[in-house]
Design an enzyme around this catalytic site. Structure first.
Site, PDB file in Angstrom:
ATOM      1  N   THR A  64       0.808  -1.160   0.029  1.00  0.00           N
ATOM      2  CA  THR A  64       0.056   0.052  -0.090  1.00  0.00           C
ATOM      3  C   THR A  64       0.852   1.243   0.010  1.00  0.00           C
ATOM      4  O   THR A  64       1.778   1.383   0.537  1.00  0.00           O
ATOM      5  CB  THR A  64      -0.880   0.026   1.526  1.00  0.00           C
ATOM      6  OG1 THR A  64      -1.485   1.441   1.208  1.00  0.00           O
ATOM      7  CG2 THR A  64      -0.106  -0.211   2.645  1.00  0.00           C
ATOM      8  N   TYR A 103      -1.473   0.067  10.141  1.00  0.00           N
ATOM      9  CA  TYR A 103      -1.995  -0.595   8.916  1.00  0.00           C
ATOM     10  C   TYR A 103      -0.655  -0.526   7.798  1.00  0.00           C
ATOM     11  O   TYR A 103      -0.079  -1.717   7.533  1.00  0.00           O
ATOM     12  CB  TYR A 103      -3.223  -0.034   8.066  1.00  0.00           C
ATOM     13  CG  TYR A 103      -3.287  -0.522   6.683  1.00  0.00           C
ATOM     14  CD1 TYR A 103      -3.424  -1.636   6.445  1.00  0.00           C
ATOM     15  CD2 TYR A 103      -3.395   0.553   5.498  1.00  0.00           C
ATOM     16  CE1 TYR A 103      -3.606  -2.239   5.034  1.00  0.00           C
ATOM     17  CE2 TYR A 103      -3.565   0.161   4.350  1.00  0.00           C
ATOM     18  CZ  TYR A 103      -3.648  -1.094   3.981  1.00  0.00           C
ATOM     19  OH  TYR A 103      -3.816  -1.494   2.771  1.00  0.00           O
TER      20      TYR A 103
END
Ligand code: UDP
Length: 327
Positions: free
Chosen positions: A118, A142
């Site tokens: 990501t 995350y």
């Protein structure tokens, strides 16, 4: 013989689109998913093995049964807000889960993995375009968990144990143009479905998370890429690995950023309705601006994200009003 590809998270939004594309390209996608956020009825393009990445025995069983040629690893927890509140879940599920997956794959003789990373691994960089060599300084658990997995895969690759293609996603949106699949989460936290729900009166308003960012209109800027374009890159990455290519990291973004307010404008144009908004505080863990400047995927894989924002929003809106969307 048809090559089998193990797709973790194949019941989820992106994984299910990948399964459809794999099946269409002549592979057999085997979905491995615990259904914590995925949908059993999205698994339509190959076998379904329900299981959890935190269960090594189940992973070993599935690997032995299907003997995949490669793994596409989508399964992960991915909510920035939740990660800020419950970081341990992210480290355990994402990092330990991936270690279990890699070890089970290697034990079954499968040493090729396409990994979903990501842009959240980059963190805040004052609005510069992010390319693959930009330093990674994630601002939430995350992003940190995904960066840790990148390091893990790098170590395994350096040891000569596996080859990986790692894709750093920017914001994945849109839906299958044939209306079979699309974005839905329960509870929903993502911008595009929330804007549509607000436009339809299914929720009172969309809360804009922060209007005091150092951006032209004060709201966060993101790079929105159509899920079908993104999935196309996975087929190219898979072919790279299957034909003996070396491990590589690629950004998957369009190079164009849109603010939350610009996205609201796009939602109003496609729906023909007003999106009621509330201006709220910043969401912990969010960066001001995440836009890809990397052209590596185009240069090396021939990947071009051709679908413009209008197409993205039109496909997402079609799905959102269609029979597949639970609402
Ligand atoms: N966002 C927002 N209100 C919402 C949900 C999201 O303002 O209810 C913003 C969020 O701060 C971010 C962008 O929309 O700048 C995209 O957020 P999303 O959760 O869809 O994806 P993420 O960036 O977390 O992957």
């Amino acid at each position: 013989m048809t090559e089998r590809i193990l797709v973790t998270g194949g019941a989820g939004y992106i994984g299910a689109h990948a399964c459809k594309a794999l099946a269409r390209a002549g592979y057999e996608p085997v979905t491995f998913d615990n259904l914590s956020t995925g949908w059993a009825d999205a698994v339509r393009f190959g076998p379904f093995e329900r299981g959890d990445l935190l269960d090594p025995e189940r992973l070993a069983e599935v690997m032995a049964r299907h003997r995949p040629a490669a793994v596409l690893h989508f399964a992960a927890l991915s909510q920035v807000g939740e990660a800020a509140r419950i970081p341990g879940r992210y480290w355990r599920n994402n990092v330990t889960g991936t270690l279990n997956l890699v070890e089970a794959a290697l034990a079954a003789g499968c040493d090729r993995i396409v990994f979903s990373s990501t842009c959240a691994t980059y963190g805040d960089h004052d609005g510069i375009l992010l390319d693959e060599s930009t330093p990674q300084r994630p601002t939430n658990a995350y992003g940190a968990s995904k960066r840790a997995i990148e390091d893990m895969l790098g170590n395994f690759a350096e040891a000569g144990l596996l080859r990986h293609v790692t894709f750093r996603y920017f914001n994945v949106v849109g839906a299958d143009p044939e209306g079979d699949l699309g974005e839905q989460h329960d509870p929903e936290t993502h911008l595009v479905p929330l804007m549509f729900d607000a436009a339809l009166g299914r929720r009172a308003a969309l809360t804009i998370f922060g209007t005091d960012y150092p951006t032209p209109d004060g709201t966060c800027i993101r790079d929105y890429v159509h899920v079908c374009d993104l999935v196309g890159a996975h087929l190219l990455g898979l072919e790279r690995l299957l034909s003996g290519g070396e491990s590589r990291v690629y950004n998957l973004g369009t190079g164009r950023g849109f603010s939350v307010r610009e996205m609201i404008g796009a939602a109003e144009r496609v729906t023909g309705k007003t999106v009621p908004v509330i201006e709220g505080p910043r969401r912990p863990g969010d960066c001001a601006c995440l836009v890809s400047g990397g052209r590596r995927a185009e240069a090396e894989l021939g990947w071009v994200p051709g679908r413009a924002l209008e197409t993205i929003m039109a496909d997402a809106w079609q799905w959102h009003q269609g029979p597949g969307y639970a609402g």
